[in-house]
Motif scaffolding. Structure first.
Motif, short mmCIF file in Angstrom:
data_model
loop_
_atom_site.label_atom_id
_atom_site.label_comp_id
_atom_site.label_asym_id
_atom_site.label_seq_id
_atom_site.Cartn_x
_atom_site.Cartn_y
_atom_site.Cartn_z
N ALA A 168 0.83 -1.20 0.00
CA ALA A 168 0.00 0.00 0.00
C ALA A 168 0.87 1.25 0.00
O ALA A 168 1.83 1.34 0.77
CB ALA A 168 -0.90 0.00 1.23
N PRO A 169 0.55 2.24 -0.85
CA PRO A 169 1.34 3.48 -0.87
C PRO A 169 1.08 4.39 0.33
O PRO A 169 1.93 5.19 0.71
CB PRO A 169 0.91 4.15 -2.18
CG PRO A 169 -0.43 3.58 -2.48
CD PRO A 169 -0.41 2.18 -1.96
N THR A 170 -0.11 4.29 0.93
CA THR A 170 -0.45 5.13 2.09
C THR A 170 -1.15 4.27 3.15
O THR A 170 -1.59 3.13 2.87
CB THR A 170 -1.39 6.28 1.70
OG1 THR A 170 -2.66 5.71 1.31
CG2 THR A 170 -0.82 7.11 0.56
N ILE A 171 -1.30 4.84 4.34
CA ILE A 171 -2.04 4.14 5.39
C ILE A 171 -3.50 3.94 4.97
O ILE A 171 -4.11 2.91 5.29
CB ILE A 171 -1.93 4.90 6.72
CG1 ILE A 171 -0.49 4.80 7.25
CG2 ILE A 171 -2.91 4.36 7.75
CD1 ILE A 171 -0.24 5.51 8.55
N ARG A 172 -4.08 4.90 4.25
CA ARG A 172 -5.44 4.73 3.75
C ARG A 172 -5.55 3.46 2.90
O ARG A 172 -6.49 2.68 3.05
CB ARG A 172 -5.87 5.95 2.93
CG ARG A 172 -7.21 5.73 2.19
CD ARG A 172 -7.68 6.94 1.42
NE ARG A 172 -8.41 7.85 2.29
CZ ARG A 172 -7.92 8.96 2.80
NH1 ARG A 172 -6.67 9.32 2.51
NH2 ARG A 172 -8.64 9.71 3.59
#
Length: 338
Positions: A89-93
């Motif tokens: 995943a690129p972000t925590i979202r």
């Protein structure tokens, strides 16, 4: 229907039990688990054994925060082959999205829900219907795991709030230590609020195998029998604001009402049966874990009056709500039921 979970869900339990002066094998046997269950973490086991084990450990080891503390020492590796796809995943979202999407491949004994608004995510966690157990230990384990994972990427982060259906424990020092200060008990749902600033935080590039990730997603899409699972998730998410109708559920699942009913029939269930099972499970959880009155529970579960809830509880559990509230978990359905 027997709900399952990967046996790896109890990763770390032997270590914590030993630290608290107990014997994992003994507790596992009492919960209906093989003592060597974690030697084979990808084996599906009856999901009802996990909350039973956690409850036994909390009581026998005099550690009411056992589930919470276990979640804190776990990490995403407990998801086995799915872990790389969740972490990719690129972000925590995106990590939270991956967790919610792939969670049904880890277990159908619990449900992760997710709602986004103004850049924030409300993450919910519930036991599935038919598990019929006290929810506290499993829910606290789940939130302990998520908060611990986020803090590996954002040390010192504090949730905007964490809400629990169950009553406030007499001692919440471990809750404050592991989850923060913004805690709410006797709430309408088990929910963790993630702020927009946190969710946009980038993660280090993943080394996940693209082929393995693609295979996990294909497996997810091929599990057509997950339609009942997703329907149940929608019914739970709608409570206590409203009791979801089948037409609305079908619209949210992007299919016609007839198609949804046909898929549920093929899976051996129906929309009404799912609604009834969810209400049964939540009534049990509220009566066992919360301080809400029977009248408040009836209102929360959208019964027309308290007497309607009382009749339903007698149909589900053969006892009155008052007896279930004070009679303990021994009144729950048998572990051998399906």
């Amino acid at each position: 229907m027997v709900r399952w979970v990967r046996s790896g869900a109890l990763t770390g339990a032997p270590t914590l039990v030993e630290q608290l002066g107990g014997a994992f094998g003994e507790l596992a046997n009492q919960a209906g688990l093989r003592p060597d269950i974690l030697d084979h973490p990808d084996i599906p086991i009856d999901a009802r054994t996990v909350p039973l084990f956690l409850d036994l450990a909390a009581k026998r080891l005099d550690c009411p925060s056992f589930g919470l503390r276990l979640g804190h020492i776990q990490d995403l590796s407990l998801f086995g082959p799915l872990a790389m796809s969740i972490r990719d995943a690129p972000t925590i979202r995106d990590l939270i999205h991956n967790l919610a999407e792939l969670f049904p491949l880890h277990t159908q004994g619990a449900i992760v829900g997710m709602a986004e608004d103004a850049g924030e995510i409300l993450l919910t966690f519930e036991l599935s219907a038919d598990v019929h157990s006290s929810h506290r230990q499993v829910v606290e384990l789940g939130f302990g795991l998520v908060v611990g994972e986020i803090r590996r990427h954002s040390p010192g982060w504090q949730p905007l709030h964490i809400a629990f259906r169950h009553a406030r424990p007499p001692d919440i020092r471990w809750h404050r230590r592991l989850l923060g200060e913004n805690l709410l008990f006797d709430a309408e749902s088990n929910a963790l609020l993630l702020d927009a600033g946190l969710l946009s935080q980038p993660l280090a590039p993943s080394e996940a195998d693209p082929q393995a990730k693609a295979a996990a997603h294909r497996a997810y899409l091929q599990h057509h029998d997950l339609i009942p699972f997703h329907t149940e998730r929608l019914v739970r998410a709608s409570l206590p604001s409203r009791l979801l109708a089948v037409a609305e559920a079908a619209r949210l699942l992007k299919m016609s009402k007839r198609s949804l009913q046909r898929r549920l029939t093929a899976a051996g269930t129906s929309f009404d049966a799912i609604v009834d099972s969810v209400r049964s499970d939540l009534a049990y959880a509220y009566l066992q874990d919360s301080r809400l009155s029977v009248a408040q529970i009836a209102e929360t579960l959208h019964f027309s009056e308290t007497s309607a809830l009382s009749r339903a509880v007698r149909r589900w559990y053969t006892v009155s709500p008052r007896a279930l509230k004070h009679g303990g978990a021994a009144l729950a359905p048998s572990m051998n039921s399906t």
